[in-house]
Design a protein around this motif. Structure first.
Motif, PDB file in Angstrom:
ATOM      1  N   GLY A   1      36.116  49.060  29.156  1.00 22.93           N
ATOM      2  CA  GLY A   1      36.994  49.070  27.989  1.00 22.93           C
ATOM      3  C   GLY A   1      36.444  48.081  26.969  1.00 22.93           C
ATOM      4  O   GLY A   1      35.377  47.509  27.147  1.00 22.93           O
ATOM      5  N   SER A   2      37.197  47.860  25.888  1.00 23.29           N
ATOM      6  CA  SER A   2      36.748  46.879  24.894  1.00 23.29           C
ATOM      7  C   SER A   2      36.999  45.485  25.426  1.00 23.29           C
ATOM      8  O   SER A   2      37.779  45.287  26.361  1.00 23.29           O
ATOM      9  CB  SER A   2      37.501  47.082  23.577  1.00 23.29           C
ATOM     10  N   ALA A   3      36.347  44.496  24.810  1.00 27.32           N
ATOM     11  CA  ALA A   3      36.424  43.133  25.327  1.00 27.32           C
ATOM     12  C   ALA A   3      37.846  42.604  25.319  1.00 27.32           C
ATOM     13  O   ALA A   3      38.192  41.740  26.115  1.00 27.32           O
ATOM     14  CB  ALA A   3      35.527  42.224  24.502  1.00 27.32           C
ATOM     15  N   SER A   4      38.673  43.103  24.409  1.00 30.86           N
ATOM     16  CA  SER A   4      40.057  42.622  24.328  1.00 30.86           C
ATOM     17  C   SER A   4      41.021  43.510  25.099  1.00 30.86           C
ATOM     18  O   SER A   4      42.233  43.319  25.044  1.00 30.86           O
ATOM     19  CB  SER A   4      40.499  42.554  22.859  1.00 30.86           C
ATOM     20  N   ASP A   5      40.491  44.509  25.822  1.00 28.80           N
ATOM     21  CA  ASP A   5      41.315  45.459  26.557  1.00 28.80           C
ATOM     22  C   ASP A   5      41.677  44.872  27.919  1.00 28.80           C
ATOM     23  O   ASP A   5      40.851  44.232  28.577  1.00 28.80           O
ATOM     24  CB  ASP A   5      40.526  46.770  26.718  1.00 28.80           C
ATOM     25  N   ASP A   6      42.914  45.104  28.359  1.00 24.86           N
ATOM     26  CA  ASP A   6      43.321  44.605  29.671  1.00 24.86           C
ATOM     27  C   ASP A   6      42.709  45.405  30.806  1.00 24.86           C
ATOM     28  O   ASP A   6      42.785  45.005  31.961  1.00 24.86           O
ATOM     29  CB  ASP A   6      44.852  44.623  29.780  1.00 24.86           C
ATOM     30  N   ASN A   7      42.147  46.557  30.511  1.00 23.97           N
ATOM     31  CA  ASN A   7      41.390  47.333  31.502  1.00 23.97           C
ATOM     32  C   ASN A   7      39.930  47.304  31.080  1.00 23.97           C
ATOM     33  O   ASN A   7      39.440  48.219  30.455  1.00 23.97           O
ATOM     34  CB  ASN A   7      41.914  48.772  31.563  1.00 23.97           C
ATOM     35  N   TYR A   8      39.268  46.217  31.393  1.00 19.18           N
ATOM     36  CA  TYR A   8      37.922  45.957  30.877  1.00 19.18           C
ATOM     37  C   TYR A   8      37.017  45.532  32.027  1.00 19.18           C
ATOM     38  O   TYR A   8      37.461  44.858  32.970  1.00 19.18           O
ATOM     39  CB  TYR A   8      37.997  44.836  29.841  1.00 19.18           C
ATOM     40  N   THR A   9      35.729  45.942  31.973  1.00 19.78           N
ATOM     41  CA  THR A   9      34.775  45.448  32.968  1.00 19.78           C
ATOM     42  C   THR A   9      33.371  45.448  32.423  1.00 19.78           C
ATOM     43  O   THR A   9      33.001  46.310  31.625  1.00 19.78           O
ATOM     44  CB  THR A   9      34.819  46.308  34.245  1.00 19.78           C
ATOM     45  N   GLN A  10      32.620  44.431  32.801  1.00 15.49           N
ATOM     46  CA  GLN A  10      31.169  44.398  32.600  1.00 15.49           C
ATOM     47  C   GLN A  10      30.534  43.928  33.906  1.00 15.49           C
ATOM     48  O   GLN A  10      29.568  43.172  33.919  1.00 15.49           O
ATOM     49  CB  GLN A  10      30.800  43.447  31.449  1.00 15.49           C
ATOM     50  N   LEU A  11      31.110  44.408  35.019  1.00 12.24           N
ATOM     51  CA  LEU A  11      30.639  43.966  36.333  1.00 12.24           C
ATOM     52  C   LEU A  11      29.196  44.368  36.599  1.00 12.24           C
ATOM     53  O   LEU A  11      28.502  43.733  37.406  1.00 12.24           O
ATOM     54  CB  LEU A  11      31.551  44.543  37.425  1.00 12.24           C
ATOM     55  N   THR A  12      28.716  45.412  35.905  1.00 10.86           N
ATOM     56  CA  THR A  12      27.347  45.875  36.141  1.00 10.86           C
ATOM     57  C   THR A  12      26.311  44.882  35.628  1.00 10.86           C
ATOM     58  O   THR A  12      25.136  44.985  35.978  1.00 10.86           O
ATOM     59  CB  THR A  12      27.126  47.225  35.457  1.00 10.86           C
ATOM     60  N   ASP A  13      26.722  43.916  34.749  1.00 16.53           N
ATOM     61  CA  ASP A  13      25.768  42.937  34.217  1.00 16.53           C
ATOM     62  C   ASP A  13      25.819  41.609  34.955  1.00 16.53           C
ATOM     63  O   ASP A  13      25.257  40.613  34.502  1.00 16.53           O
ATOM     64  CB  ASP A  13      26.061  42.685  32.730  1.00 16.53           C
ATOM     65  N   LEU A  14      26.483  41.571  36.124  1.00 15.74           N
ATOM     66  CA  LEU A  14      26.646  40.296  36.826  1.00 15.74           C
ATOM     67  C   LEU A  14      25.312  39.658  37.208  1.00 15.74           C
ATOM     68  O   LEU A  14      25.184  38.429  37.237  1.00 15.74           O
ATOM     69  CB  LEU A  14      27.507  40.488  38.080  1.00 15.74           C
ATOM     70  N   ASP A  15      24.308  40.472  37.518  1.00 12.10           N
ATOM     71  CA  ASP A  15      23.023  39.890  37.929  1.00 12.10           C
ATOM     72  C   ASP A  15      22.450  38.978  36.859  1.00 12.10           C
ATOM     73  O   ASP A  15      21.731  38.014  37.172  1.00 12.10           O
ATOM     74  CB  ASP A  15      22.016  41.004  38.252  1.00 12.10           C
ATOM     75  N   ASP A  16      22.734  39.251  35.570  1.00 13.86           N
ATOM     76  CA  ASP A  16      22.180  38.446  34.479  1.00 13.86           C
ATOM     77  C   ASP A  16      22.821  37.066  34.389  1.00 13.86           C
ATOM     78  O   ASP A  16      22.313  36.188  33.674  1.00 13.86           O
ATOM     79  CB  ASP A  16      22.383  39.169  33.138  1.00 13.86           C
ATOM     80  N   PHE A  17      23.941  36.851  35.087  1.00 14.04           N
ATOM     81  CA  PHE A  17      24.630  35.560  35.029  1.00 14.04           C
ATOM     82  C   PHE A  17      24.213  34.617  36.162  1.00 14.04           C
ATOM     83  O   PHE A  17      24.673  33.471  36.222  1.00 14.04           O
ATOM     84  CB  PHE A  17      26.145  35.771  35.086  1.00 14.04           C
ATOM     85  N   ALA A  18      23.388  35.067  37.078  1.00 17.16           N
ATOM     86  CA  ALA A  18      22.960  34.204  38.192  1.00 17.16           C
ATOM     87  C   ALA A  18      22.016  33.128  37.689  1.00 17.16           C
ATOM     88  O   ALA A  18      21.115  33.399  36.891  1.00 17.16           O
ATOM     89  CB  ALA A  18      22.285  35.051  39.264  1.00 17.16           C
ATOM     90  N   ARG A  19      22.226  31.921  38.111  1.00 16.49           N
ATOM     91  CA  ARG A  19      21.358  30.803  37.748  1.00 16.49           C
ATOM     92  C   ARG A  19      20.723  30.291  39.035  1.00 16.49           C
ATOM     93  O   ARG A  19      21.410  29.718  39.889  1.00 16.49           O
ATOM     94  CB  ARG A  19      22.157  29.693  37.056  1.00 16.49           C
TER      95      ARG A  19
END
Length: 642
Positions: free
Chosen positions: A499-517
């Motif tokens: 959904g949109s970033a301000s939507d209560d039904n929102y996900t960007q779980l597919t980009d989680l790998d980019d947040f690993a440090r």
């Protein structure tokens, strides 16, 4: 003609005479009472107008002029055959009723009025036309039936001795009444002139006030060229003067021909001094001209009588002396050391005052590093190398000159150092920050809200996406990657629904790998019993902040890589509180994240991100979550990554 009474008298006398004879004589009147026909003309006395004359009766023909009514018809004329009321004795033509003593004489060759004269005193009145101009002299009137040569019917000629004078002639200014209208030399004369009012008496008239006449009226003149008839000093023969009106009436003000115009000299170099070689006369200085004519070099603005004599081999002040020959100067030139021989002298250091530059010196003092020939105002600046190559004094880490250093190069606040209109990280797609944490680091005053992030860090922001950043809770810098609001949990069977970033039904779980440090993820999971995830920390019922070394949506673990950082921690199921979906991946369910260890059962859950459809009916598990004090119903949940 005899009358009936006479006849009766005769008969009576006859009877008497018979009686005298003693004879009985029968009366001549028949015994019946009918009329007599004495003359035997067939008509009795009742209808015979003369019964004693057999030639007179109603059946007789009328004989004119015999004095008898032959046909006993009074309407049949005897001596007025034409019926014009005049008897033949006085009518000179009793056959024509237009001819009689009472008729009017007319032009027809007859004696109409029986006066013995023919065509007398009738016809048109004719006038003598001696000058042959078609108009006659009114004093020579004569009445005739026919005109004669030299006679005309029009009697309006006022001079029958001059053929140029007549009613049809043009009036002229000659003292004569040419057109015979009783007026001499009127304004309509064909050779009349127009005269114009000369109110100011300068001999020139006002073209707006003209009148035609054979001679100029009082106060009028022939010309109409006066442009100001209220000013005797303004007329075509007046002298034009500067600063006045149009004195010479040529339509121009203050023209070059004004008697008091000045001579101006061209000032080609614009230094306020002109050259006497090129002059122009005018009331005011033309563009590029001045009153002064003392410039000795009008091609250089640094050469004029007011200039300061300097060392340049020129007579700068136009006094005829050059450089050191001039007792008024020159001021010597200060030359600066050019140690690196790049043509630019040092801003500070050794100087020499002279008219000519010594070897190794120059007038320029703009070299910010005179020890390096590659550093001077002529060089091209290369940013981010720590060197001010062009000596412009610009911040070497602020390429777009917006006052903010580059985030990429030196960790400054500008995430788009190629565009001076954009510097706040995350404000546009082109200025996307790496993560919300990176944006907060660049701009510590950033508030909660929407920002652009590009966590893959490849430098290409075309795949950047808009995220909601929590810049205040739990130290700030959190990037929201999933949220759901009951009853609108994920309705599809894939947790990658977006959904949109301000939507209560929102996900960007597919980009989680980019947040690993360095292979480590830091998460925050929140749930709430009221409000939404945007209403602040007070609305959340439970939260946990932790790190783990695997992506909980793609990898499985036994829990050994989990580390609690903040919030609440469950002690069930051997204390493992991370997120993963190994159990449900094995069973074909892809929208579930749970903390099921690889060696534990399906009921050993801690936290989960899940669509409602995987848990039966909404009445059984409306927004299911377990781990915080056992199975719970919460109205919202959100997952954040740092």
């Amino acid at each position: 003609m005899r009358t009936l009474p006479t006849l009766l008298l005769t008969l009576t006398l006859a009877a008497c005479r018979s009686e005298d004879k003693g004879e009985v004589v029968e009366s001549a009147v028949p015994e019946d009472t009918g009329p007599f026909d004495i003359d035997g003309d067939g008509f009795a006395g009742g209808e015979d107008c003369d019964d004693e004359d057999s030639a007179v009766s109603p059946g007789a023909a009328e004989t004119p002029y015999n004095g008898l009514d032959d046909d006993c018809d009074p309407s049949t004329p005897d001596d007025d055959l034409d019926g014009d009321g005049h008897a033949q004795a006085e009518d000179c033509d009793d056959t024509d009723d237009d001819i009689s003593p009472s008729a009017t004489e007319r032009c027809d060759g007859l004696d109409n009025n029986c006066d013995g004269a023919i065509d007398e005193a009738v016809g048109d009145v004719w006038y003598s036309d001696l000058d042959g101009d078609g108009y006659g002299d009114p004093a020579t009137a004569t009445q005739r039936c026919d005109g004669e040569s030299g006679l005309v019917a029009d009697a309006r000629d006022c001079d029958d001795g001059d053929a140029t004078v007549s009613p049809s002639a043009d009036e002229r200014c000659d003292g004569f009444d040419n057109d015979c209208d009783g007026t001499t030399d009127e304004p309509e004369s064909i050779d009349a002139s127009t005269y114009y009012q000369d109110a100011d008496g300068d001999g020139f008239g006002d073209g707006d006030f003209g009148t035609r006449a054979c001679a100029a009226p009082e106060g009028y003149v022939p010309g109409s060229t006066d442009c100001d008839d209220a000013d005797a000093q303004a007329n075509p023969e007046a002298d034009e003067v500067c600063g006045g009106g149009d004195e010479d009436c040529d339509g121009s003000l203050d023209e070059d021909e004004a008697i008091d115009a000045s001579t101006w000299a061209i000032d080609y170099d614009g230094d306020g001094f002109g050259s006497g070689r090129f002059t122009q006369v005018a009331c005011a200085a033309p563009a590029g001209y001045v009153a002064d004519t003392t410039d000795c070099d009008d091609a250089r603005d640094d050469v004029n009588p007011d200039a300061e004599e300097v060392c340049d081999s020129l007579d700068n002040d136009c006094d005829g002396l050059i450089d050191t020959e001039d007792s008024d100067g020159p001021a010597t030139v200060t030359y600066h050391l050019d140690a690196d021989r790049d043509g630019y002298g040092a801003m500070t250091g050794a100087t020499v005052s002279d008219c000519e530059a010594p070897t190794g010196y120059t007038e320029d003092d703009s070299d910010c590093d005179d020890s390096d020939a590659d550093i001077n105002p002529a060089e091209t600046e290369v940013f981010y190398d720590g060197v001010d190559a062009d000596c412009a004094g610009d911040d070497d880490f602020d390429a777009d000159g917006d006052g903010y250093a580059s985030w990429e190069e030196v960790g400054g606040p500008d995430c788009l150092d190629s565009d001076a209109s954009v510097w706040t990280c995350g404000s546009t797609k082109a200025a996307a920050g790496l993560t919300c944490a990176e944006i907060l680091s660049a701009s510590p005053s950033s508030a909660d809200g929407l920002y652009w992030v590009d966590p893959d860090g490849d430098g290409d922001t075309s795949d950047a996406w808009q995220a909601y950043c929590d810049m205040t809770r739990d130290g700030g810098g959190w990037t929201k990657v999933e949220s759901a609001l009951y009853p609108y949990w994920f309705s599809a069977s894939s947790y990658t629904q977006v959904g949109s970033a301000s939507d209560d039904n929102y996900t960007q779980l597919t980009d989680l790998d980019d947040f690993a440090r360095a292979g480590v993820w830091t998460f925050r999971f929140e749930v709430g019993n009221s409000g939404t995830w945007t209403t602040g920390a007070a609305s959340r019922a439970h939260y946990t902040v932790w790190s783990q070394q695997h992506n909980p949506f793609t990898d499985s673990t036994n829990g050994s890589d989990y580390t609690l950082i903040d919030g609440e921690e469950s002690t069930t199921c051997n204390g493992f509180n991370g997120l993963h979906d190994s159990y449900y991946l094995k069973h074909g369910v892809y929208a579930m994240s749970s903390d099921v260890d690889v060696d534990e059962g399906a009921n050993c859950w801690w936290m989960q991100v899940v669509p409602l459809v995987q848990y039966g009916s909404s009445s059984q598990y409306p927004g299911y979550l377990e781990g915080y004090s056992g199975p719970n119903v919460h109205v919202w949940q959100s997952l954040w990554v740092y």
